[in-house]
Design a protein around this motif. Structure first.
Motif, PDB file in Angstrom:
ATOM      1  N   UNK A  14       0.969  -1.122  -0.110  1.00 43.90           N
ATOM      2  CA  UNK A  14       0.154  -0.133  -0.084  1.00 43.90           C
ATOM      3  C   UNK A  14       0.780   1.421   0.173  1.00 43.90           C
ATOM      4  N   UNK A  15       1.762   1.324   0.870  1.00 45.47           N
ATOM      5  CA  UNK A  15       2.779   2.569   0.946  1.00 45.47           C
ATOM      6  C   UNK A  15       3.625   2.712  -0.760  1.00 45.47           C
ATOM      7  N   UNK A  16       4.104   1.801  -1.000  1.00 41.55           N
ATOM      8  CA  UNK A  16       4.691   1.568  -2.327  1.00 41.55           C
ATOM      9  C   UNK A  16       3.599   2.230  -3.533  1.00 41.55           C
ATOM     10  N   UNK A  17       2.465   1.734  -3.608  1.00 43.74           N
ATOM     11  CA  UNK A  17       1.324   2.044  -4.553  1.00 43.74           C
ATOM     12  C   UNK A  17       1.065   3.417  -4.391  1.00 43.74           C
ATOM     13  N   UNK A  18       1.010   3.869  -2.933  1.00 41.76           N
ATOM     14  CA  UNK A  18       0.584   5.360  -2.969  1.00 41.76           C
ATOM     15  C   UNK A  18       1.438   6.129  -3.277  1.00 41.76           C
ATOM     16  N   UNK A  19       2.915   5.842  -3.241  1.00 39.28           N
ATOM     17  CA  UNK A  19       3.683   6.468  -3.598  1.00 39.28           C
ATOM     18  C   UNK A  19       4.011   6.919  -5.308  1.00 39.28           C
ATOM     19  N   UNK A  20       3.608   5.862  -5.971  1.00 36.41           N
ATOM     20  CA  UNK A  20       3.670   5.545  -7.434  1.00 36.41           C
ATOM     21  C   UNK A  20       2.469   6.708  -7.908  1.00 36.41           C
ATOM     22  N   UNK A  21       1.177   6.705  -6.990  1.00 34.61           N
ATOM     23  CA  UNK A  21       0.069   7.409  -7.405  1.00 34.61           C
ATOM     24  C   UNK A  21       0.376   8.806  -7.090  1.00 34.61           C
ATOM     25  N   UNK A  22       1.227   9.137  -6.013  1.00 29.16           N
ATOM     26  CA  UNK A  22       1.589  10.654  -5.943  1.00 29.16           C
ATOM     27  C   UNK A  22       2.429  10.923  -6.988  1.00 29.16           C
ATOM     28  N   UNK A  23       3.463  10.036  -7.542  1.00 26.12           N
ATOM     29  CA  UNK A  23       4.369  10.548  -8.548  1.00 26.12           C
ATOM     30  C   UNK A  23       3.683  10.645  -9.773  1.00 26.12           C
ATOM     31  N   UNK A  24       2.585   9.774 -10.031  1.00 30.42           N
ATOM     32  CA  UNK A  24       2.033   9.797 -11.125  1.00 30.42           C
ATOM     33  C   UNK A  24       1.070  11.295 -11.146  1.00 30.42           C
ATOM     34  N   UNK A  25       0.555  11.694 -10.185  1.00 32.34           N
ATOM     35  CA  UNK A  25       0.088  12.967 -10.134  1.00 32.34           C
ATOM     36  C   UNK A  25       0.726  14.154 -10.200  1.00 32.34           C
ATOM     37  N   UNK A  26       2.019  13.875 -10.259  1.00 31.46           N
ATOM     38  CA  UNK A  26       2.908  15.113 -10.117  1.00 31.46           C
ATOM     39  C   UNK A  26       3.589  15.236 -11.449  1.00 31.46           C
ATOM     40  N   UNK A  27       3.253  14.330 -12.366  1.00 30.47           N
ATOM     41  CA  UNK A  27       3.771  14.450 -13.580  1.00 30.47           C
ATOM     42  C   UNK A  27       4.071  15.925 -14.258  1.00 30.47           C
ATOM     43  N   UNK A  28       5.009  16.420 -14.383  1.00 29.75           N
ATOM     44  CA  UNK A  28       5.261  17.784 -14.992  1.00 29.75           C
ATOM     45  C   UNK A  28       5.149  17.797 -16.397  1.00 29.75           C
ATOM     46  N   UNK A  29       4.589  18.662 -17.130  1.00 28.66           N
ATOM     47  CA  UNK A  29       4.452  18.892 -18.589  1.00 28.66           C
ATOM     48  C   UNK A  29       3.872  17.716 -19.260  1.00 28.66           C
ATOM     49  N   UNK A  30       3.158  17.103 -18.761  1.00 26.02           N
ATOM     50  CA  UNK A  30       2.447  15.989 -19.455  1.00 26.02           C
ATOM     51  C   UNK A  30       1.605  16.400 -20.563  1.00 26.02           C
ATOM     52  N   UNK A  31       0.740  17.590 -20.358  1.00 23.17           N
ATOM     53  CA  UNK A  31      -0.009  18.051 -21.557  1.00 23.17           C
ATOM     54  C   UNK A  31      -1.049  16.798 -22.032  1.00 23.17           C
ATOM     55  N   UNK A  32      -1.582  15.923 -21.193  1.00 24.89           N
ATOM     56  CA  UNK A  32      -2.379  14.913 -21.328  1.00 24.89           C
ATOM     57  C   UNK A  32      -3.461  14.847 -20.376  1.00 24.89           C
ATOM     58  N   UNK A  33      -4.422  14.335 -20.590  1.00 26.68           N
ATOM     59  CA  UNK A  33      -5.804  13.905 -19.673  1.00 26.68           C
ATOM     60  C   UNK A  33      -5.259  12.664 -19.159  1.00 26.68           C
ATOM     61  N   UNK A  34      -5.394  12.356 -17.835  1.00 25.72           N
ATOM     62  CA  UNK A  34      -4.676  11.224 -17.178  1.00 25.72           C
ATOM     63  C   UNK A  34      -5.757  10.849 -16.252  1.00 25.72           C
ATOM     64  N   UNK A  35      -6.234   9.520 -16.414  1.00 24.05           N
ATOM     65  CA  UNK A  35      -6.932   8.790 -15.499  1.00 24.05           C
ATOM     66  C   UNK A  35      -6.074   7.363 -15.079  1.00 24.05           C
TER      67      UNK A  35
END
Length: 168
Positions: A14-35
């Motif tokens: 759970x902690x590792x998965x939460x870290x990946x979700x945070x990193x996914x949410x922080x994607x800089x310059x993505x210029x995309x719609x992300x779900x």
């Protein structure tokens, strides 16, 4: 803006998965719609409740099958987790949680996520994404990862698949 659905499978991390979700949410310059679709592969450490509590979910599905090729999605009633995502940063528009009742392994978990996307169970009424991004639940995700993948995919219309690796 291209649309991207990130798929992640987790089991008792759970902690590792939460870290990946945070990193996914922080994607800089993505210029995309992300779900995102996160498949909890029958964790016994409270992963589903933890992720829902940390981030909020748009939809929760239970997959009541032990066969990766035959999902049986049941939408769960929205409870306290049915609030706007509060822990995701910027990039993620919607987070769907799939709770497998059996551990289907990594491949089976990704198959479950793809079926939830393809069958419309994850995002009812939404169009298919331009890209699907498979993520492990313990990766180091640099802030520009998505931007780099989208640039690589856009360099040639003949490119059907891009991938990445992290080197230390």
């Amino acid at each position: 803006r291209p649309s991207v659905v990130a798929l992640m499978v987790t089991w008792n991390r759970r902690e590792a998965a939460a870290g990946v979700l945070r990193a996914l949410g922080a994607q800089a310059g993505h210029h995309a719609r992300v779900r995102a679709i996160i498949v909890d592969n029958a964790s016994t450490d409270g992963t589903s409740d933890f992720l829902a509590g940390q981030f909020g979910v748009a939809r929760t599905l239970r997959n009541d099958t032990d066969r990766a090729d035959a999902p049986a999605f049941v939408p769960l009633p929205m409870g306290a987790e049915a609030i706007a995502p509060r822990g995701l940063i910027g990039a993620i528009e919607s987070f769907v949680l799939v709770r497998n009742t059996h551990n289907l392994g990594g491949t089976g978990g990704f198959n479950t996520a793809m079926r939830a996307l393809h069958l419309g169970a994850a995002f009812p009424g939404e169009t298919a994404p331009d890209f699907v991004w498979l993520l492990d639940d313990d990766i180091d995700l640099p802030e520009d990862a998505l931007a780099c993948l989208l640039i690589a995919a856009g360099t040639d219309p003949g490119i059907a698949l891009v991938g990445s690796r992290t080197c230390d």
